[in-house]
Each structure stands twice: as structure tokens, then as C-alpha cells.
Design an enzyme around this catalytic site. Structure first.
Site, PDB file in Angstrom:
ATOM      1  N   TYR A 192       1.002  -1.082   0.086  1.00  0.00           N
ATOM      2  CA  TYR A 192      -0.135   0.160   0.105  1.00  0.00           C
ATOM      3  C   TYR A 192       0.803   1.198  -0.105  1.00  0.00           C
ATOM      4  CZ  TYR A 192      -4.520  -2.479   1.330  1.00  0.00           C
ATOM      5  OH  TYR A 192      -5.550  -3.373   1.324  1.00  0.00           O
ATOM      6  N   GLY A 193       2.087   1.060   0.654  1.00  0.00           N
ATOM      7  CA  GLY A 193       2.959   2.273   0.793  1.00  0.00           C
ATOM      8  C   GLY A 193       3.540   2.929  -0.163  1.00  0.00           C
TER       9      GLY A 193
ATOM     10  N   ASN B 187       0.039   1.305   9.192  1.00  0.00           N
ATOM     11  CA  ASN B 187       0.387   2.430   9.157  1.00  0.00           C
ATOM     12  C   ASN B 187      -0.305   3.542   8.345  1.00  0.00           C
ATOM     13  OD1 ASN B 187       2.123   3.105  11.882  1.00  0.00           O
ATOM     14  ND2 ASN B 187       2.546   1.356  11.175  1.00  0.00           N
ATOM     15  N   THR B 188       0.267   2.738   7.026  1.00  0.00           N
ATOM     16  CA  THR B 188      -0.181   3.482   5.667  1.00  0.00           C
ATOM     17  C   THR B 188      -1.646   3.721   5.577  1.00  0.00           C
ATOM     18  OG1 THR B 188       1.579   2.333   4.752  1.00  0.00           O
ATOM     19  CG2 THR B 188       0.275   3.535   3.259  1.00  0.00           C
TER      20      THR B 188
ATOM     21  N   GLU C 206       7.507  -9.419   3.047  1.00  0.00           N
ATOM     22  CA  GLU C 206       6.816 -10.338   2.794  1.00  0.00           C
ATOM     23  C   GLU C 206       7.353 -11.698   2.199  1.00  0.00           C
ATOM     24  OE1 GLU C 206       3.270 -10.146   1.696  1.00  0.00           O
ATOM     25  OE2 GLU C 206       2.898  -8.249   3.296  1.00  0.00           O
TER      26      GLU C 206
ATOM     27  N   CYS D 151       5.781   0.955  10.517  1.00  0.00           N
ATOM     28  CA  CYS D 151       4.936  -0.048   9.518  1.00  0.00           C
ATOM     29  C   CYS D 151       5.081  -1.108  10.100  1.00  0.00           C
ATOM     30  CB  CYS D 151       5.996   0.124   8.419  1.00  0.00           C
ATOM     31  SG  CYS D 151       5.362  -1.256   6.837  1.00  0.00           S
ATOM     32  N   THR D 152       3.549  -1.704  10.011  1.00  0.00           N
ATOM     33  CA  THR D 152       3.596  -3.017  10.824  1.00  0.00           C
ATOM     34  C   THR D 152       4.290  -4.203  10.269  1.00  0.00           C
ATOM     35  OG1 THR D 152       1.495  -3.358   9.416  1.00  0.00           O
ATOM     36  CG2 THR D 152       1.316  -2.303  11.701  1.00  0.00           C
TER      37      THR D 152
HETATM   38  N1  DGL Z   1       2.199  -2.939   6.897  1.00  0.00           N
HETATM   39  C1  DGL Z   1       1.841  -1.388   6.373  1.00  0.00           C
HETATM   40  C2  DGL Z   1       2.005  -0.271   7.354  1.00  0.00           C
HETATM   41  O1  DGL Z   1       2.131  -0.420   8.278  1.00  0.00           O
HETATM   42  C3  DGL Z   1       1.705  -1.313   4.892  1.00  0.00           C
HETATM   43  C4  DGL Z   1       3.065  -1.577   4.047  1.00  0.00           C
HETATM   44  C5  DGL Z   1       2.776  -1.714   2.689  1.00  0.00           C
HETATM   45  O2  DGL Z   1       1.909  -2.289   2.034  1.00  0.00           O
HETATM   46  O3  DGL Z   1       3.242  -0.777   1.893  1.00  0.00           O
HETATM   47  O4  DGL Z   1       2.160   0.778   6.785  1.00  0.00           O
END
Ligand code: DGL
Length: 279
Positions: free
Chosen positions: A43-44, A75-76, A158, A190-191
Site C-alpha cells: 500500500y505504501g 500505518n499507511t 513479505e 510500518c507493521t
Molecule cells: N504494513 C503496512 C504499514 O504499516 C503497509 C506496508 C505496505 O503495504 O506498503 O504501513
């Protein structure tokens, strides 16, 4: 009052498992449904409107499972979509930014706080503002914040490359400016990043406290369940379900070593992109 419905947790992939594990540790009697949007991760690196759309679709899926609370274990998504999510559901929504900011302010001794996150989270400035706000509330002066986007960390996590030479070299490159700045606290905002915490910790060296936002978030979940009167009570047999938008076997292979005894089995496939949402 008790409520035995599950807590819904979502992330772009496996990163949210770092939050899920802390929820299991903190409120072990609660049932959980986890959704990892692995097929659309990361997502980031995506735009604001895309992240909001994905998050609203994930919300619809979890609501279809009759969850009593939503935990945005990303977090994103928290940085971009939290306000929108709150507007679209009656269930309480827990995000991961504010608890992480609180933990960072409590941990620092020299007032120099590092934040590592995806490009998306860093560019919103949400984390920096949350730390500044919390520091002001706690009456802390002379806080300095140093931010660094570490986009490759998500792919390494990942991939299951949690403690490899490539991860170490990547971490040395990303973290050098933060080491040079003399931070004594580093927020893994970021988790996915706690999966790499062995390497991150070794590169930063002794004396730098790593903040895992999952721990602080799980406490918020516990408190909110109590406040809303929706704890599961004495539930001796919590249900733990997993869904992924990618291949269930792949998800389980990567997730299993991390979740240990709570490892997922019977993970099901679901694509939330079939949901229509307006944003
Ligand atoms: N784990 C996610 C976060 O905390 C997103 C990481 C990603 O998909 O870029 O931001």
C-alpha cells in the site's frame, strides 16, 4: 455486558500479524478475523485515493463477518484512511499511529526520535504530527524527529527474508542517517517492520529503543473493549480466522513461523476488490 463477536483486523499483507499477535497476547479470550490484502500489497507506494478505496473495501468485508471492532493494522491505511473509515462504520475503529507516537514519547531520553515507515506514511506527515502532539501533551520540550522511508523493507518482510544479508545491507543503507542523528528511539511505523526487528536492532546498536506499534495498539484495543462494554468475557474458545486476497498457502507459509502456535490454518481466499465504494 459481553460480546462474543470477533475483532476484525486488516493490513496490506502479513505486517498486521505483528499487531494481531499482540492482540492475542493482551486479550487472549477474543475471537479475531484477519484479512491480509496480499494481492494488492504494498500500500505504501500507492496514492491516497487508492489506499482509501482499498481500506473501505476491506472494511466492507470485515463488516460482512459481523465484527464488533475494526483494527487498522497498517500505518499507511491508518495515516490516509482512518477518518474515512470512522465515518463509514458504527463499529469502533482503532488505528496504529497514535499508540505508536505515545510509546515513542515515553521511551525517549534524549528527545531524538527516529521514524521509519513507508513512503506513503512519511509523506502524509501524520506520524510526525502525532509525535509532536503527544510530546506537547506530556510537556516535553526539545523533541527532534528524524524520518526515513524504507520502502524495500515491506517486500523483504513479505518474502520472509527477515534475517538475511540482503536485509542487513538494506537496513545499513536506510538507517545510517538516523544513526548519525543520534536517535535513541526508533519507531517501526510500518507493521511489517517488526518482522525485521532483529536486523534493525543490530544495525541501530545497543541503546536504541525500538518501538513496536503493535504492543501499544493492543493496549488501546483492550481499553476500548472495556470502555464500550464489548469484551468477550470468559470466552474459553476464541475463534481465529484468516483471509487473504492472494494464495492461502503462500500466506500460511510466510505467516506460520511468525505466529508460532497460533499459526493460521484453513486460510481462505477473498478479493475485496469486488466491493463498490465511493470515495
Ligand atoms: N504494513 C503496512 C504499514 O504499516 C503497509 C506496508 C505496505 O503495504 O506498503 O504501513
Amino acid at each position: 455486558m459481553t460480546d462474543n463477536r470477533p475483532i476484525g483486523v486488516f493490513d496490506s499483507g502479513i505486517g498486521g500479524l505483528t499487531v494481531l499477535r499482540e492482540i492475542w497476547n493482551t486479550v487472549p479470550g477474543e475471537s479475531t478475523i484477519y484479512f491480509g490484502d496480499n494481492s494488492r500489497a504494498p500500500y505504501g507506494t500507492k496514492s491516497r485515493s487508492t489506499i482509501i478505496r482499498y481500506s473501505l473495501q476491506n472494511l466492507k468485508f470485515l463488516e460482512s463477518k459481523d465484527v464488533k471492532m475494526i483494527v487498522v493494522a497498517c500505518n499507511t491505511a491508518s495515516a490516509y484512511a482512518y477518518e474515512e473509515l470512522k465515518k463509514r462504520t458504527d463499529a469502533p475503529v482503532v488505528e496504529v499511529v497514535t499508540p505508536g507516537a505515545d510509546e515513542a514519547c515515553r521511551a525517549t531520553k534524549n528527545g531524538r526520535i527516529g521514524i521509519i515507515a513507508t513512503k506513503g506514511t512519511i509523506s502524509t506527515g501524520v506520524y510526525k504530527k502525532a509525535v509532536e502532539r503527544r510530546a506537547a501533551e506530556l510537556g516535553m520540550k526539545d523533541i527532534e524527529i528524524f524520518q526515513q522511508a524504507c520502502p524495500l523493507f515491506v517486500s523483504l518482510a513479505e518474502e520472509g527474508w527477515w534475517d538475511t544479508e540482503i536485509t542487513r545491507l538494506t537496513a545499513e543503507e536506510y538507517l545510517r542517517p538516523l544513526k548519525d542523528a543520534g536517535v535513541d528511539t526508533l519507531v517501526m511505523a510500518c507493521t511489517h517492520y517488526p518482522l525485521l526487528s532483529t536486523v534493525i536492532g543490530e544495525v541501530m546498536g545497543d541503546g536504541v529503543e525500538l518501538v513496536n506499534t503493535g504492543v501499544a495498539t493492543a493496549k488501546v484495543v483492550r481499553d476500548l473493549l472495556e470502555k464500550e462494554g464489548i469484551s468477550s468475557g470468559d470466552n474459553g474458545n476464541p475463534v481465529r480466522e484468516f483471509y487473504t486476497s492472494d494464495e492461502p498457502e503462500l500466506f500460511e507459509q510466510v505467516a506460520a513461523p511468525f505466529l508460532g502456535e497460533g499459526l493460521p490454518s484453513g486460510t481462505r481466499h477473498f478479493s475485496t476488490d469486488k466491493y463498490e465504494v465511493n470515495n
